[in-house]
Design a protein around this motif. Sequence first.
Motif, short mmCIF file in Angstrom:
data_model
loop_
_atom_site.label_atom_id
_atom_site.label_comp_id
_atom_site.label_asym_id
_atom_site.label_seq_id
_atom_site.Cartn_x
_atom_site.Cartn_y
_atom_site.Cartn_z
N ALA A 54 -3.95 -13.04 1.07
CA ALA A 54 -4.89 -12.37 1.84
C ALA A 54 -4.17 -11.24 2.94
N VAL A 55 -3.28 -11.85 3.21
CA VAL A 55 -1.94 -11.12 4.56
C VAL A 55 -1.65 -10.01 3.53
N LEU A 56 -1.11 -10.18 2.38
CA LEU A 56 -0.42 -9.06 1.65
C LEU A 56 -1.35 -8.04 1.29
N THR A 57 -2.68 -8.35 0.83
CA THR A 57 -3.48 -7.28 0.58
C THR A 57 -4.08 -6.82 1.90
N SER A 58 -4.01 -7.10 2.79
CA SER A 58 -4.53 -6.34 4.02
C SER A 58 -3.24 -5.67 4.80
N VAL A 59 -2.10 -5.79 4.38
CA VAL A 59 -1.14 -5.20 4.89
C VAL A 59 -0.54 -4.09 4.22
N SER A 60 -0.86 -4.27 2.99
CA SER A 60 -0.06 -3.38 1.78
C SER A 60 -0.60 -1.97 2.04
N GLY A 61 -1.78 -1.64 2.43
CA GLY A 61 -2.29 -0.36 2.59
C GLY A 61 -1.87 0.40 3.77
N GLY A 62 -1.34 -0.27 4.88
CA GLY A 62 -0.63 0.26 6.05
C GLY A 62 0.98 0.67 5.75
N THR A 63 1.53 -0.43 4.98
CA THR A 63 3.00 -0.27 4.69
C THR A 63 3.16 0.85 3.68
N THR A 64 2.02 1.18 2.82
CA THR A 64 2.22 2.31 1.87
C THR A 64 2.16 3.51 2.61
N SER A 65 1.13 3.65 3.33
CA SER A 65 0.80 4.94 4.42
C SER A 65 2.10 5.16 5.33
N LEU A 66 2.43 4.28 5.76
CA LEU A 66 3.68 4.31 6.66
C LEU A 66 5.13 4.75 5.81
N ALA A 67 4.96 4.07 4.76
CA ALA A 67 6.19 4.62 3.76
C ALA A 67 6.07 6.17 3.38
N SER A 115 8.90 9.23 4.10
CA SER A 115 9.45 9.88 3.07
C SER A 115 9.19 11.32 3.43
N GLY A 116 7.86 11.67 3.95
CA GLY A 116 7.80 13.13 4.43
C GLY A 116 8.49 13.78 5.43
N GLU A 117 8.98 12.77 6.26
CA GLU A 117 9.60 13.16 7.39
C GLU A 117 11.02 13.31 6.98
N LEU A 118 11.62 12.45 6.16
CA LEU A 118 12.90 12.41 5.63
C LEU A 118 13.32 13.80 4.82
N ALA A 119 11.99 14.02 3.84
CA ALA A 119 12.30 15.18 3.01
C ALA A 119 12.45 16.65 3.82
N THR A 120 11.56 16.54 4.91
CA THR A 120 11.70 17.95 5.66
C THR A 120 13.39 17.93 6.66
N MET A 121 13.96 16.99 6.67
CA MET A 121 15.28 17.15 7.49
C MET A 121 16.21 17.67 6.78
N THR A 122 17.12 18.08 7.62
CA THR A 122 18.43 18.79 6.81
C THR A 122 19.63 18.07 7.54
N VAL A 123 20.76 18.32 7.04
CA VAL A 123 21.91 17.84 7.13
C VAL A 123 22.85 18.68 7.88
N ALA A 124 23.15 18.65 8.90
CA ALA A 124 24.34 19.65 9.60
C ALA A 124 25.71 19.49 8.86
#
Length: 61
Positions: free
Chosen positions: A33-46, A50-59
């Motif tokens: 029950a905990v796994l199913t209720s938390v999995s949506g939020g973790t997928t969204s956060l991931a 991922s989107g933020e890391l894709a837009t970053m550049t390394v100096a």
Amino acid sequence: MLNFIKNFKNDEDGAVTVDWVVLTAAIVGLGIAVLTSVSGGTTSLADKISGELATMTVATY
């Protein structure tokens, strides 16, 4: 033979096993029950991370 039946009827060792099986099933059910209720939020956060890391550049210097 009659004494064996009386001893078997009064033996409570099996009841303890049943209690542990029910307790374990309840813990597994709560975990699912905990796994199913938390999995949506973790997928969204991931996805956000991922989107933020894709837009970053390394100096480079």
